[in-house]
Write an enzyme that holds these catalytic residues in place. Structure first.
Site, PDB file in Angstrom:
ATOM      1  N   HIS A 152      18.636  51.155  19.511  1.00  0.00           N
ATOM      2  CA  HIS A 152      17.277  50.773  19.897  1.00  0.00           C
ATOM      3  C   HIS A 152      17.261  49.257  20.111  1.00  0.00           C
ATOM      4  O   HIS A 152      18.095  48.542  19.549  1.00  0.00           O
ATOM      5  CB  HIS A 152      16.266  51.116  18.804  1.00  0.00           C
ATOM      6  CG  HIS A 152      16.285  52.540  18.353  1.00  0.00           C
ATOM      7  ND1 HIS A 152      15.774  53.564  19.114  1.00  0.00           N
ATOM      8  CD2 HIS A 152      16.748  53.117  17.210  1.00  0.00           C
ATOM      9  CE1 HIS A 152      15.913  54.707  18.461  1.00  0.00           C
ATOM     10  NE2 HIS A 152      16.498  54.467  17.310  1.00  0.00           N
ATOM     11  N   GLU A 212      17.303  56.935  23.421  1.00  0.00           N
ATOM     12  CA  GLU A 212      16.164  57.831  23.661  1.00  0.00           C
ATOM     13  C   GLU A 212      14.878  57.038  23.866  1.00  0.00           C
ATOM     14  O   GLU A 212      14.002  57.031  23.008  1.00  0.00           O
ATOM     15  CB  GLU A 212      16.015  58.862  22.522  1.00  0.00           C
ATOM     16  CG  GLU A 212      16.755  58.532  21.228  1.00  0.00           C
ATOM     17  CD  GLU A 212      15.918  57.744  20.231  1.00  0.00           C
ATOM     18  OE1 GLU A 212      14.797  57.347  20.590  1.00  0.00           O
ATOM     19  OE2 GLU A 212      16.395  57.519  19.125  1.00  0.00           O
TER      20      GLU A 212
END
Length: 368
Positions: free
Chosen positions: A270, A308
């Site tokens: 992330h 994601e």
């Protein structure tokens, strides 16, 4: 743990010695070199002791050739050769291989480790995709290793025991189009908390991370990450100026694992870019391929990276695609609708995805 301080003492020495214009700063095996290239002459200068070696670098019949051209020395040191090779392939980024014309000397270790090959014509050759898998060139702590495999179970998921978390700088790469050194280092909560708190409360970041709060909340957040063996917190810097926060994780024991056919050494990440003036295209082309590069170097058994982002984070998804990530599918997390992006080791190195596609990248945004 010994760290290679490229941008403090070594960089100051570089400026004092006025070897400008500097086209590249290279740091194989924690030895710092300033490198210039002009009129087919490559000059590789070790910053600490001032030793300079000379090389001819040129193309002949579409073959990139690097020749030892220094009569002052019998043969190059290993670190000098590694720095010269890096400079060669940075200056000619679309070449697949490099032919070397050098005295062999003490280079057996480079043949043994896959840096050098002898082809069928007894020509010493560097295959670019293999060279970019040499962690010693970009990982200053020199701590890269394949941790022994021992299986454990965490939260009902069976996975390999993970190595201890790193300290200090874990990756650095001179970005020629910015004239800056990009680095990733382990977060220091005491020193970085204020900056982390400011970033998390930035409206652009908060839109995707949703972690606004005070210092105590963010100190607790970082403490929880530190206590979790499957996640590592990194700070991204340009010339030691922090610009963003990266969380990298082992996918096997992460919440993403039920959503695809996960392997033992898959990694995910992330990111948030906290400094607005570092969210533009030139910066994306530096940090996005480099975080992928680091994760493939950190464990040679990592074959895939996953990410994601939220499905409405269109610019980030577009940037990921331009940097080699495949949009596999959409899926539902409890807190968001996500796009599963995936990058294979083979694709990253075979297609030289560290080379920027500047014109096709969008403005950088934070992702969750």
């Amino acid at each position: 743990m010994k760290q290679f301080q490229l941008n403090d003492q070594s960089y100051e020495l570089l400026m004092e010695q006025k070897i400008l214009p500097v086209r590249l700063i290279s740091g194989p095996d924690q030895v710092c070199f300033g490198i210039t290239y002009q009129d087919q002459m490559l000059r590789v200068k070790e910053i600490k002791n001032g030793k300079e070696t000379l090389w001819h670098l040129y193309k002949q019949f579409d073959q990139l050739r690097l020749e030892w051209a220094d009569p002052s020395f019998d043969y190059p040191d290993v670190t000098e050769l590694l720095a010269a090779i890096e400079a060669s392939i940075v200056n000619y980024p679309h070449q697949k291989k490099l032919s070397l014309f050098i005295p062999c000397g003490q280079l057996k270790e480079l043949f043994d480790s896959g840096v050098l090959f002898m082809d069928e014509d007894n020509q010493i050759t560097v295959y670019v995709d293999l060279f970019w898998q040499q962690a010693r060139v970009w990982c200053p702590s020199n701590s890269v290793r394949d941790f022994p495999i021992h299986y454990v179970v965490s939260h009902g998921r069976r996975h390999p025991l993970r190595p201890p978390k790193p300290m200090g700088k874990v990756y650095q790469r001179y970005i020629s189009w910015l004239g800056r050194t990009l680095s990733f280092r382990a977060i220091d909560p005491a020193a970085d908390l204020s900056c982390f708190n400011r970033w998390m409360n930035d409206p652009v970041v908060a839109e995707f991370w949703q972690q606004e709060g005070d210092l105590s909340k963010h100190l607790a957040y970082l403490a929880a990450i530190e206590a979790d063996p499957h996640v590592i917190s990194l700070i991204g810097c340009f010339d030691d100026e922090p610009f963003g926060y990266f969380e990298i994780y082992w996918a096997k024991e992460d919440r993403i694992s039920p959503h695809y056919d996960v392997n033992d050494f898959d990694r995910g990440w992330h990111v948030l870019i906290g400094e607005p003036h570092m969210r533009g295209k030139p910066f994306v082309t530096a940090w996005l391929p480099s975080i992928s590069h680091f994760l493939f170097l950190d464990d040679h058994r990592t074959r895939r990276l996953v990410i994601e982002p939220r499905t409405d984070n269109y610019k980030m998804i577009r940037n990921l695609t331009q940097c080699g990530y495949e949009n596999v599918k959409e899926f539902a997390f409890p807190h968001k609708r996500a796009m599963l992006g995936m990058l294979s080791r083979e694709h990253f190195f075979a297609e030289q995805m560290w080379v920027p596609h500047l014109n096709s990248l969008s403005q950088s945004v934070s992702i969750s």
